[in-house]
Design an enzyme around this catalytic site. Structure first.
Site, PDB file in Angstrom:
ATOM      1  N   SER A 169       0.852  -1.188   0.000  1.00 45.31           N
ATOM      2  CA  SER A 169       0.000   0.000   0.000  1.00 45.31           C
ATOM      3  C   SER A 169       0.889   1.240   0.000  1.00 45.31           C
ATOM      4  CB  SER A 169      -0.946  -0.029   1.201  1.00 45.31           C
ATOM      5  OG  SER A 169      -1.847   1.059   1.155  1.00 45.31           O
ATOM      6  N   THR A 170       0.844   2.058   1.041  1.00 52.35           N
ATOM      7  CA  THR A 170       1.612   3.303   1.067  1.00 52.35           C
ATOM      8  C   THR A 170       3.108   3.012   0.917  1.00 52.35           C
ATOM      9  OG1 THR A 170      -0.024   4.087   2.663  1.00 52.35           O
ATOM     10  CG2 THR A 170       1.944   5.443   2.333  1.00 52.35           C
ATOM     11  N   HIS A 196      -2.507  -0.818  -3.421  1.00 53.82           N
ATOM     12  CA  HIS A 196      -3.575   0.165  -3.226  1.00 53.82           C
ATOM     13  C   HIS A 196      -3.199   1.455  -3.959  1.00 53.82           C
ATOM     14  CE1 HIS A 196      -4.290  -2.012   0.862  1.00 53.82           C
ATOM     15  NE2 HIS A 196      -4.773  -2.699  -0.156  1.00 53.82           N
ATOM     16  N   MET A 289      -0.011   1.018   5.015  1.00 48.10           N
ATOM     17  CA  MET A 289      -0.825   1.367   6.176  1.00 48.10           C
ATOM     18  C   MET A 289      -1.898   0.301   6.394  1.00 48.10           C
ATOM     19  SD  MET A 289      -1.496   3.690   8.514  1.00 48.10           S
ATOM     20  CE  MET A 289      -0.806   5.267   7.963  1.00 48.10           C
ATOM     21  N   ASP A 292      -4.421  -4.858   5.702  1.00 50.06           N
ATOM     22  CA  ASP A 292      -4.863  -5.651   4.558  1.00 50.06           C
ATOM     23  C   ASP A 292      -3.794  -6.703   4.252  1.00 50.06           C
ATOM     24  OD1 ASP A 292      -6.363  -6.538   2.389  1.00 50.06           O
ATOM     25  OD2 ASP A 292      -5.470  -5.089   1.006  1.00 50.06           O
TER      26      ASP A 292
END
Length: 353
Positions: A169-170, A196, A289, A292
């Site tokens: 993600s991030t 993401h 973050m 998930d």
């Protein structure tokens, strides 16, 4: 009693005076944020970064004199501000991807490129993005060593691993780019990736990674076959599962389930991989973050598969990997620049079993 936390200090950079006004207005509504100044272009931004030392900068990409990518390239190697890209439209998708690869923490899209009141619709998204960025770890592009492609890797006669499944993600665009660029063209198993990203950007991201990697990197589409040496990037807005179609393993895209915090979800990919391949999966959780991937990691480990996670020392946000590691599901925690080597070693070890 602990001292109150100081507000996040933000510099707004945009060549549109109206956009600067809107961003200053909406960010100033938050008691957790202090807008220290605005900048009209990249040169102005670099001067104010040096004197004001903001925590976060919101950055337009298309500007005169020095654009957003130029600002990212010129960031100080120490104590650089975190960058939130504020793009004008999906037409700038390639620029946004390049900015994320260069170290921007996240990106949000303006609802319109015009100087209208609709820009105020950014309020919630830009505030969340700034507060997220303030918590992230900065790894300036100038301080990151170049990727060294892995040596040729002989395809094992009998390889147990049937799929490499990655989630991030991030900070994920740079991390995934580094991992895939370091894998050889002879990589012996297919790769499925969930990242993401905002809708409209994964096609450009896949194309960018395809340019830097010797692998065949494509955005997912229904029925696309997973074959050795091919990396498939989940399409933003759609879950990616791996399914059997006759003798082939292919991608399946779906908006369901709807209740997941992210679409695509790492959990959905991991669970489909566990169902289809059981122990013959190598799962990897990179910077990001939240958590998930945790539920899917439980399914993979229950099926006998291995999970490795990115070490906290190189994560932009040590959230997703931490949740897996703290649950006792990670076989190893590995810095990002050693991740490709760890993947190859584990696949080779699996081939020998």
């Amino acid at each position: 009693m602990s001292a109150p936390r100081r507000p996040v200090r933000v510099l707004v950079c945009d060549d549109s005076a109206f956009a600067r006004k809107v961003l200053r207005d909406v960010l100033s509504r938050s008691t957790a944020i202090e807008v220290v100044d605005t900048a009209r272009d990249g040169i102005d931004a670099l001067e104010k970064i040096a004197t004001l030392r903001p925590d976060v900068i919101t950055l337009d990409l298309v500007m005169p004199n020095l654009d957003g990518l130029g600002v990212l390239a010129a960031m100080p190697p120490v104590d650089a501000p975190r960058v939130v890209v504020v793009s004008s439209s999906a037409s700038e998708s390639d620029l946004v991807v390049r900015a994320l690869e260069a170290g921007a923490i996240t990106a949000i899209e303006k609802p319109t490129a015009l100087a209208t009141e609709r820009l105020y619709e950014l309020a919630g998204a830009v505030e969340r993005a700034v507060l997220l960025a303030a918590e992230a770890k900065v790894h300036p592009a100038s301080a990151t060593p170049p990727v060294t492609p892995a040596a040729p890797f002989a395809l094992p006669r009998h390889t147990r691993t049937k799929l490499l499944a990655l989630g991030a993600s991030t900070g994920g665009p740079r991390a995934i780019t580094r991992v895939l660029a370091a894998l050889p063209a002879s990589f012996p198993v297919p790769i499925a990736v969930v990242l993401h990203m905002p809708v409209g950007y994964t096609e450009a991201f896949a194309a960018r990674v395809n340019e830097t990697s010797v692998l065949d990197v494509q955005e997912a589409r229904d029925g696309l076959e997973l074959i050795p040496g091919r990396a498939i990037i989940a399409r933003a807005g759609m879950h990616l599962s791996v399914v059997r179609e006759g003798e082939r393993t292919v991608c399946a895209l779906d908006v369901l389930p709807l209740e997941t915090p992210h679409r695509p979800s790492v959990d959905v990919l991991f669970r489909s991989a566990a169902k289809l391949f059981g122990a013959d999966v190598l799962g990897v959780v990179l910077t990001g973050m939240g958590n998930d991937g945790l539920a899917g990691a439980r399914d993979l480990v229950a099926a006998g598969a291995q999970l490795i996670v990115e070490d906290a020392s190189t994560c932009v946000v040590y959230g997703m990997p931490r949740s897996v590691a703290e649950a006792g599901l990670a076989a190893a925690e590995v810095p990002i620049d050693a991740m490709a080597g760890e993947i190859l070693a584990r696949i080779a070890a699996g081939a020998e079993r």
